[in-house]
Design a protein around this motif. Structure first.
Motif, PDB file in Angstrom:
ATOM      1  N   GLY A   1     -20.016  -7.247 -55.685  1.00 35.84           N
ATOM      2  CA  GLY A   1     -18.172  -6.056 -55.676  1.00 35.84           C
ATOM      3  C   GLY A   1     -18.080  -4.544 -56.243  1.00 35.84           C
ATOM      4  O   GLY A   1     -17.173  -4.206 -56.788  1.00 35.84           O
TER       5      GLY A   1
ATOM      6  N   ALA B   1     -18.072  -1.639 -55.038  1.00 32.74           N
ATOM      7  CA  ALA B   1     -17.221  -0.669 -54.099  1.00 32.74           C
ATOM      8  C   ALA B   1     -17.550   0.207 -53.791  1.00 32.74           C
ATOM      9  O   ALA B   1     -17.825   0.567 -52.514  1.00 32.74           O
ATOM     10  CB  ALA B   1     -15.367  -1.099 -54.558  1.00 32.74           C
TER      11      ALA B   1
ATOM     12  N   VAL C   1     -20.404 -10.665 -50.477  1.00 36.00           N
ATOM     13  CA  VAL C   1     -19.563 -10.396 -51.779  1.00 36.00           C
ATOM     14  C   VAL C   1     -19.157 -11.530 -52.430  1.00 36.00           C
ATOM     15  O   VAL C   1     -19.203 -12.508 -51.805  1.00 36.00           O
ATOM     16  CB  VAL C   1     -18.286  -9.770 -51.035  1.00 36.00           C
TER      17      VAL C   1
ATOM     18  N   TRP D   1     -13.084  -1.956 -60.558  1.00 35.82           N
ATOM     19  CA  TRP D   1     -13.036  -2.639 -58.616  1.00 35.82           C
ATOM     20  C   TRP D   1     -12.481  -4.038 -58.404  1.00 35.82           C
ATOM     21  O   TRP D   1     -13.135  -4.548 -58.227  1.00 35.82           O
ATOM     22  CB  TRP D   1     -14.987  -2.550 -58.249  1.00 35.82           C
TER      23      TRP D   1
ATOM     24  N   VAL E   1     -12.851  -4.137 -53.421  1.00 36.67           N
ATOM     25  CA  VAL E   1     -13.496  -4.818 -52.994  1.00 36.67           C
ATOM     26  C   VAL E   1     -13.707  -4.883 -51.474  1.00 36.67           C
ATOM     27  O   VAL E   1     -14.439  -5.100 -50.760  1.00 36.67           O
ATOM     28  CB  VAL E   1     -14.302  -5.897 -53.846  1.00 36.67           C
TER      29      VAL E   1
END
Length: 354
Positions: free
Chosen positions: A205, A207, A224, A244, A249
């Motif tokens: 994750g 981002a 993910v 994040w 995410v």
């Protein structure tokens, strides 16, 4: 990092490299054809090159990358895990899995991992170093050669799928992983010619890196590793969640899904009494329906516990109820076909034993 290797270079860069070595530019295509099409890095097999050129080019562009420490097999030989030793003694792992309709290799992108997820054997070992582009590609080439040579039951076959789900966080080694994806998917003589749609890149994750990957315009599948839908628990299970959180995410994942038109795989390792509660299944379904809609597919993964770990897989009835509730929320959810539990196929276990 190992010395420069042919697989580190794009085709134009290979042309420059052979020129620097005093060779004609067309040698770059010859070398590329041997490595990516014939799946050979043996200079003795490159008989279309003069012996003197062969030795010079091999010495400069085919440095040793990975030596086999050992293979271990299960599932009647159709799953083979390999422990590799790199030039500097670093240990990495890959897993080759033959199914009736496909053959997949799971490759590592780092030696160790810096993400520190507490239920993951690799994460507990910490990060040693990033792998080079060539070290990543070499895992794929060797898997393709093993299939061609009939190393797994079922006779000679073809490698069809690559997943970046081995040791390490792929998007933390972004440039080299992206270059490896291009080597894997570029047509001959640039690369191995495997479809981008057959490549999956996973992330816990990161981002900003997901958004960066979106801008590349690739067609690889994004996976993910979410593992829980709530920030409170995810801060512990996936520590980068502190930077994040879940919503960010999933928004980055939605951007990728909308840009590519491809569903995002949501990986969910189901852990007994930790993230397997019915309310978490309901929350997961609700969040994914909101952020991704039909562009999400949940892969529930029965946890492959590491020796001596307090983490354990959820009981089957709990797993079935979790899957039922996510599906009922309108989000596709299935249980991944797990392979290799008896050979420590959760990445990092074999290297830790060594």
């Amino acid at each position: 990092m190992p010395k420069r290797h042919l697989a580190d270079l794009s085709l134009p860069e290979r042309v420059d490299a052979v020129r620097e070595l005093g060779e004609q530019p067309f040698r770059a295509k010859q070398l590329s054809h041997h490595y990516f099409s014939r799946l050979s890095a043996d200079p003795e097999a490159m008989t279309d090159l003069p012996v003197a050129s062969r030795e010079r080019l091999a010495g400069e562009l085919f440095p040793p990358l990975l030596d086999t420490v050992r293979h271990i097999e299960c599932d009647n030989g159709t799953t083979r895990k390999t422990l590799w030793r790199a030039h500097d003694g670093t240990l990495i792992e890959s897993v080759l899995m033959r199914y009736p309709d496909r053959t997949t290799v799971c490759v590592s992108s780092q030696a160790g991992c810096g993400m520190a997820c507490p239920f993951c054997a690799t994460g507990q070992g910490g990060l040693q170093r990033n792998l080079s582009t060539a070290e990543i590609v070499e895992q794929v080439r060797l898997a393709a050669a093993a299939m061609r040579d009939g190393a797994l039951p079922g006779g000679p076959g073809r490698l069809s799928n690559i997943v970046f789900m081995g040791m390490g966080e792929p998007l933390a080694n972004y440039k080299r992983v992206l270059d490896a994806v291009r080597r894997i998917t570029d047509p001959d003589p640039g690369g191995l010619g495997i479809s981008q749609r057959s490549v999956t890149v996973s992330t816990v994750g990161l981002a900003p890196a997901i958004r960066k990957l979106t801008a590349e315009g690739l067609q690889v599948r994004l996976a993910v590793s979410l593992h829980t839908p709530d920030d409170e628990l995810r801060d512990t299970l996936v520590p980068v969640n502190n930077r994040w959180p879940v919503a960010e995410v999933l928004e980055a994942a939605r951007g990728y899904a909308e840009s590519t038109g491809r569903r995002v795989s949501i990986e969910y390792a189901l852990i007994r009494d930790m993230n397997d509660q019915p309310w978490r299944a309901d929350l997961l379904g609700s969040l994914l329906r909101k952020h991704l809609g039909r562009l999400a597919h949940v892969n529930v993964i029965p946890l492959n516990p590491t020796p001596g770990s307090k983490w354990d897989a959820s009981p089957k009835p709990v797993e079935q109820e979790f899957v039922r509730r996510v599906n009922e929320a309108g989000v596709a959810c299935t249980v991944r076909d797990t392979r290799g539990q008896e050979i420590a196929a959760a990445c990092g276990q074999l290297a830790a034993e060594e």
